[in-house]
Design a protein around this motif. Structure first.
Motif: not given
Lengths: 340, 365
Positions: B328, B340, B342-344, B346-348, B350-351, B353-354, B358
């Motif tokens: 990132l 913006g 914080v959102t990025r 958090e999304a990172f 999540d990526v 984790e998923r 997987y």
């Protein structure tokens, strides 16, 4: 029947989705936030309550969007997630083989790359308005065209005109210039759509491999002119899907995330929330030159949540004490919270 | 002489130990706040990099507190950093501040100016044994402050009560400010370690691991980078930062050299052979090291328009692909918005984790 509620409070619009265990949408609404997220939320909740199927019970709530934390407190969320994850989850549910997601909302745009159902990379534009819905809306007002008609008009154009789309202000002066050269409205609108697409691709997709199928979602996906401009950009070689639920994908994703999270007992406050009084208050802390703008949410006079205290000294308790001691409340800045 | 200097994480503590022994009074600038940034942005050239602006703000606030001398490190050419001192000196003059600006350059660019600057910084009286003793204690303190921060990053996801963790570390840092002797220092250190190991830990231990790479100032200065490390820690991520002032200082001395840095450069070699300025190579090398050590992702922090890091960023695209390691990139300057970012982040997370879920599923099949 067990139902899940997804809430997406964005800068421009507020979306709510009611979903069952099979991820089927039972009700959804799309409202303007109009600078008052709490009011928009209440309106949305009223709508959902009216459309609640008989015997339906909400067992999980997820919130997303730029006001996700506020919405989470007001509605009572089990899970509060960022909008990138929410949008990706919904896109994967709708189109399992999806490899790229374009999401263009009111004040930001996102590009999400998905491989084998897992998000691999993402990019988000939050700095510049020139690749977002606000840009189009602004130009629509200037051209005196209702935003709903915008896309249809673009499709009528026989040729397009190149408009500089790097910056909202310069796009406007370039547009006026092209008008004065005698280009017709549909042509100019088509040019605007193409410049938005160019901007999106330049800002977010540089250095990234765009593979199809592409799912195009967000409010702007309703605009056929933009969809066409994307198709033209890829010269028709990439498959672009606009799901019928494109406007509420974020909220749907939040509902799916709430279901995956599977709370033992939901934090949902019930539809009575609509009748409660919420107040947004703020004050500027003057204890250090940081001058944090501390914003707090009061529910029926009790402070429920608080944002903006960088050093962490302000909590609902300490703010409560501060106001109880000095009765500063009357003097505080009673501005409404605006969510950006 | 009342000297001020720029902030860099806990540099004020280190210099606070060094200077009283030398008989120089120092005036630390107040902690970096929005005002510091405002002052810097107002007076610095618009397209200068962000660290120049923040440190300029430090100087002005230090002078307001009564400093008459400014200490600044130079370094003719790792990147634009080499110009910071010169430009800041001129800006302060233009603003009408009557201060002495002492710029210490690398001895490579002349031993004479180096010793002259060192002499001024040491209060004019340059007695080697005294300086040596003070420097040795200050050096130990610098390394210790960095170790404390390393623990804070690593333990944030592991401890039950995060506030306690902050209390132990901030407490140790506070008591360091008053340290005078080596024995006292050892006592503080011992106490801090035992307090840290006494903190109650969570039972699970398969945390996501994220490494931080990037430009030395932005990657370390938590008051500027929106506390990315804390944000990650609160999301339950184990964080390690590859950037260290101590290693940077070590590496400027030809005899000592930083082992860590040399190793990173070696790792970066297949992708980047030449010095591109600043910490460009280190960024690439450290990212590869994180990949080899099994980290889940890397956060790349750099000032907007930082040339060496932009070179590194382009190279990282390939590294990220080759090692299948998500990166990132976060460019920071005065216009960066917290929401913006914080959102990025958090999304990172999540990526990451998923992805883990997987891969676990894929391995199970």
């Amino acid at each position: 029947m067990e139902l899940y509620l997804g809430v997406d409070v964005g800068s421009v619009t507020t979306k709510l989705v009611l979903m069952d265990k099979k991820k089927k949408i039972w009700a959804s609404c799309y409202l303007k936030t109009s600078g008052d997220p709490v009011l928009a939320l209440k309106e949305g909740l009223t709508y959902i309550e009216d459309h609640l199927p008989r015997g339906g019970e909400i067992v999980g709530v997820g919130t997303t969007g730029s006001a996700r934390h506020l919405a989470g407190v007001v509605v009572g969320a089990d899970i509060v997630k960022n909008e990138i994850t929410a949008h990706a989850v919904a896109a994967i549910t709708r189109v399992p083989e999806v490899r790229t997601v374009f999401e263009i909302g009111g004040q930001d745009s996102k590009l999400i790359l998905i491989r084998e159902g897992v998000v691999e990379d993402f990019a988000m534009n939050t700095i510049c308005a020139a690749g977002t819905g606000s840009f189009l809306e602004h130009q629509a007002v200037r051209l005196n065209v209702p935003i709903e008609e915008f896309g249809k008009l673009a499709l009528q154009a026989e040729q397009s005109v190149r408009i500089a789309g790097r910056c909202t202000v310069f796009a406007e002066s370039d547009m006026i210039h092209k008008q004065q050269l005698g280009f017709a409205k549909p042509e100019i609108i088509k040019g605007l759509c193409e410049s938005l697409v160019r901007n999106f691709m330049n800002n977010l997709a540089t250095g990234k491999t765009i593979e199809d199928p592409i799912v195009f979602q967000g409010g702007v996906a309703a605009n056929q002119g933009i969809v066409q401009a994307f198709r033209d950009f890829f010269q028709g070689k990439k498959k672009i899907v606009v799901p019928p639920e494109h406007g509420v994908m974020g909220a749907w994703g939040a509902a799916i995330l709430a279901m995956e999270y599977a709370p033992q007992e939901t934090a949902f406050q019930g539809f009575e929330v609509v009748n409660r009084v919420f107040e947004n208050r703020s004050f500027t802390c003057g204890d250090c030159p940081n001058g944090c703008e501390v914003v707090f949410l009061k529910e029926e006079g009790v402070i429920k949540a608080l944002w903006g205290s960088r050093c962490g000294k302000w909590t609902p308790e300490t703010v409560g004490q501060k106001f109880a001691e000095s009765k500063l409340e009357e003097k505080t800045d009673q501005r409404e919270l605006s969510v950006s | 002489m009342r000297a001020t200097f720029p902030h860099l994480l806990h540099l004020d503590i280190v210099l606070g130990i060094l200077y009283p022994t030398l008989g120089v009074e120092i005036v630390p600038p107040p902690p970096i706040t929005s005002r510091t940034i405002e002052i810097g942005v107002e007076h610095a050239p618009q397209n200068a990099c962000f660290p120049l602006k923040v440190t300029l703000g430090n100087f002005v606030e230090g002078i307001e507190r009564g400093a008459d001398t400014v200490f600044m490190a130079g370094g003719v050419g790792p990147c634009r950093f080499g110009y910071y001192g010169q430009i800041q000196k001129i800006i302060l003059e233009d603003l009408g501040y009557d201060v002495q600006f002492v710029l210490i350059d690398h001895p490579r660019f002349g031993w004479r100016p180096f010793f002259q600057a060192l002499k001024t910084m040491a209060g004019g009286r340059f007695s080697f044994p005294r300086v040596k003793k003070a420097v040795s204690l200050a050096w130990k303190a610098l390394v210790f402050t960095e170790e404390l921060e390393t623990q804070r990053r690593a333990l944030r996801c592991q401890v039950v009560n995060r506030a306690e963790l902050d209390m132990v570390i901030d407490g140790a840092l506070q008591s360091l400010r008053k340290v005078e002797s080596g024995s006292e220092f050892e006592r503080i250190k011992k106490e801090a370690w035992s307090d840290l190991s006494a903190l109650e830990r969570k039972k699970e231990n398969n945390f996501l691991k994220v490494g931080i790479v990037g430009e030395i100032y932005i990657a370390q200065e938590t008051r500027i980078n929106f506390q990315v490390e804390k944000l990650l820690g609160d999301l339950g991520v184990y964080v390690h930062n590859s950037v260290s002032t101590a290693q940077y200082v070590l590496n400027t001395f030809p005899v000592l050299k930083s082992k860590e840095k040399l190793e990173a450069w070696e790792l970066a070699r297949p992708y980047l052979k030449r010095f591109v300025g600043g910490e460009g190579i280190d960024t690439v090398g450290s990212t590869i090291r994180y990949a080899q050590e099994g980290f889940d992702g890397v956060v790349h922090l750099y000032p907007f328009t930082c040339m060496p890091e932009i070179v590194a960023k382009s190279v990282l695209t390939q590294v990220s692909r080759d090692f299948d390691l998500p990166v990132l990139h976060l460019a920071i300057d005065e216009h960066a918005g917290e929401a913006g970012l914080v959102t990025r982040v958090e999304a990172f997370v999540d990526v990451l984790e998923r992805r883990r879920k997987y891969w676990k599923k894929a391995e199970g099949e």
